[in-house]
Design a protein around this motif. Structure first.
Motif, PDB file in Angstrom:
ATOM      1  N   PHE A 113       0.794  -1.239   0.000  1.00 31.72           N
ATOM      2  CA  PHE A 113       0.000   0.000   0.000  1.00 31.72           C
ATOM      3  C   PHE A 113       0.817   1.274   0.000  1.00 31.72           C
ATOM      4  N   LEU A 157     -10.442   1.356  -7.424  1.00 30.81           N
ATOM      5  CA  LEU A 157      -9.970   0.636  -6.243  1.00 30.81           C
ATOM      6  C   LEU A 157     -10.345  -0.836  -6.318  1.00 30.81           C
ATOM      7  N   GLY A 163      -8.014  -4.084  -6.342  1.00 31.53           N
ATOM      8  CA  GLY A 163      -8.222  -5.225  -5.457  1.00 31.53           C
ATOM      9  C   GLY A 163      -8.124  -6.534  -6.216  1.00 31.53           C
ATOM     10  N   ALA A 223      -4.655  -7.236  -7.002  1.00 28.86           N
ATOM     11  CA  ALA A 223      -3.935  -7.701  -5.815  1.00 28.86           C
ATOM     12  C   ALA A 223      -4.200  -9.179  -5.569  1.00 28.86           C
ATOM     13  N   SER A 260     -10.190 -13.352   3.193  1.00 28.30           N
ATOM     14  CA  SER A 260      -9.446 -12.531   2.234  1.00 28.30           C
ATOM     15  C   SER A 260      -9.699 -11.040   2.437  1.00 28.30           C
ATOM     16  N   PRO A 313      -4.326  -7.819   1.767  1.00 31.53           N
ATOM     17  CA  PRO A 313      -4.198  -6.552   1.033  1.00 31.53           C
ATOM     18  C   PRO A 313      -5.272  -6.363  -0.034  1.00 31.53           C
ATOM     19  N   ALA A 314      -5.586  -7.433  -0.776  1.00 32.38           N
ATOM     20  CA  ALA A 314      -6.580  -7.301  -1.839  1.00 32.38           C
ATOM     21  C   ALA A 314      -7.918  -6.869  -1.265  1.00 32.38           C
ATOM     22  N   GLY A 315      -8.257  -7.415  -0.093  1.00 33.92           N
ATOM     23  CA  GLY A 315      -9.522  -7.061   0.545  1.00 33.92           C
ATOM     24  C   GLY A 315      -9.605  -5.595   0.907  1.00 33.92           C
ATOM     25  N   ALA A 316      -8.435  -4.987   1.220  1.00 31.32           N
ATOM     26  CA  ALA A 316      -8.428  -3.572   1.579  1.00 31.32           C
ATOM     27  C   ALA A 316      -8.898  -2.724   0.409  1.00 31.32           C
ATOM     28  N   PHE A 317      -8.355  -3.019  -0.785  1.00 28.34           N
ATOM     29  CA  PHE A 317      -8.764  -2.267  -1.973  1.00 28.34           C
ATOM     30  C   PHE A 317     -10.257  -2.466  -2.229  1.00 28.34           C
ATOM     31  N   LEU A 318     -10.698  -3.731  -2.158  1.00 28.67           N
ATOM     32  CA  LEU A 318     -12.112  -4.034  -2.416  1.00 28.67           C
ATOM     33  C   LEU A 318     -13.012  -3.288  -1.437  1.00 28.67           C
TER      34      LEU A 318
END
Lengths: 190, 216
Positions: A21, A173, A177, A180, B181, B185-190
């Motif tokens: 991040f 975003l 995700g 990611a 998940s 990190p991916a979950g943060a963006f989602l």
């Protein structure tokens, strides 16, 4: 071989944007056009590489012998700010075309947290000089890769039929995700 | 603009994360648990209040050309102090927030408020603005982290920052149905994307209703 492993780990597996991040602001700000994204990537690569060498040497040759390591943050941010200023002046004199193409994005690099993040990480992970140089190269290459792929996806998203509320930042975003998730898939290789 | 408006401005209308999209890096990284989010919110608010006060106080003696380097040095000094204090009194929080405490230096919210508000307004107004913006940031990261912790682990646990063993508050709703998940990190963006979309949708809905009421 260890250095190669470190390179892959920092550039892909622990990618600076999608996994740690750092540098999310430029990812959202400068990714509307893939050409600009690539230029931003080059500029950031140059600044991070030089900054990680200078800050590493300053920390170990100046701050540590003088026992003023608590001054690290102030020293590093001043080094980065003046380095960015220097790059700007240098490009303006030597190659006005590149300067024009990158114009607005250059000063923004100072507040790109990846630059300070790499400098601080090199110290806290106790890298030696060669490892710090590899990190200074691997992290921005990972950044360039992601911001370029992301920009090409966003160019396509512009013409996609997105629900009104999700236009712009929200869908960007969510795209990040999903990228990611894809990056997490290669976590096992190192 | 009245004093109360300055305070409320940062909380809702110009919320740094949900509206201005500033300081996204830390908002994504430290929102794995509500405890972390509150700790980070307090740290950012403290730095913001001090930096706004100092910069507002010195705004007339700083030459215009070198104002940005001066601001950065002021902010870096404050952040280092906060970092040392947190290292001493809240070691667990310090470790889990990691590199994101020193990175408050390059958090766009702080330099942004210094440049756009504190350098143009008096001491008291700058203080109010800092409190409003700091609370707005804290509110936003707590909302994101509550969503992530609830979906990702099925419950919310709040630890005492001064003593990590002590649990202040904890509940578990659907532990067996947690989607782990969302803590990755991916979950943060989602999560942030979904929350921003919902807020935008609500704003559109309100604007539409206002428009319809006008037509009638």
């Amino acid at each position: 071989m260890e250095l190669f492993g470190l390179f892959i780990s920092l550039a892909l597996v622990n990618n600076v944007v999608l996994n740690r991040f750092l540098a999310v602001c430029p990812l959202l700000g400068v990714s509307k056009n893939s050409k600009n994204a690539l230029n931003m990537g080059y500029a950031v690569t140059f600044v991070i590489f030089i900054a990680s060498i200078i800050t590493y040497l300053l920390y170990h040759q100046v701050l540590k012998p003088l026992k003023i390591t608590y001054m690290d943050l102030i020293t590093f941010i001043l080094v980065i700010a003046s380095l960015v200023q220097f790059v700007e002046m240098f490009l303006k004199k030597t190659s006005p075309e590149i300067y024009k193409a990158m114009g607005v994005y250059l000063p923004l690099i100072t507040t790109n947290c990846a630059v300070l993040g790499v400098a601080l990480d090199n110290i806290s992970s106790k890298y030696n000089f060669v490892e710090a140089m590899v990190a200074g190269l691997a992290v921005p290459i990972g950044f360039t890769l992601v911001i370029y792929i992301f920009a090409t996806i966003r160019e396509r998203l512009e013409i996609a039929d997105v629900p009104a509320a999700f236009k712009g930042a929200p869908i960007a975003l969510i795209t990040a995700g999903i990228m990611a998730f894809a990056m997490a898939g290669i976590a096992g290789i190192v | 603009m009245s004093k109360l408006d300055i305070l409320k401005n940062g909380l809702f209308k110009e919320n740094p994360i949900f509206t201005l999209l500033l300081g996204m890096c830390s908002a994504l990284a430290i929102t794995t648990t509500v405890t972390n989010a509150i700790g980070m919110g307090v740290a950012v608010t403290a730095v913001l209040i001090c930096s706004n006060i100092i910069i507002s106080a010195i705004r007339k003696i700083v030459p215009n050309e070198i104002r940005i380097p001066v601001y950065i040095v002021v902010i870096a000094t404050l952040v280092k102090s906060v970092q040392l204090i947190m290292n001493a009194y809240t070691p667990e929080l310090y470790t889990s927030l990691g590199v994101f405490i020193p990175l408050i230096v390059v958090n766009c919210i702080i330099l942004g408020r210094a440049e756009s508000f504190a350098s143009k307004h008096g001491l008291f107004d700058s203080l109010l603005d800092a409190i409003g913006m700091g609370l707005g940031y804290t509110l936003a990261v707590v909302v994101i982290s509550a969503f992530r912790e609830l979906v990702g682990t099925g419950g919310i646990t709040l630890n005492n920052p001064l003593n990590a063993e002590q649990v202040l508050f904890s509940f578990n709703l659907f532990k067996d149905y947690a989607i782990s998940s969302f803590t990755s990190p991916a979950g943060a963006f989602l999560s942030l994307g979904l929350i921003l979309g919902v807020i935008e949708g609500y704003r559109n809905f309100k604007a539409n209703r206002a428009k319809k009421a006008e037509v009638k």
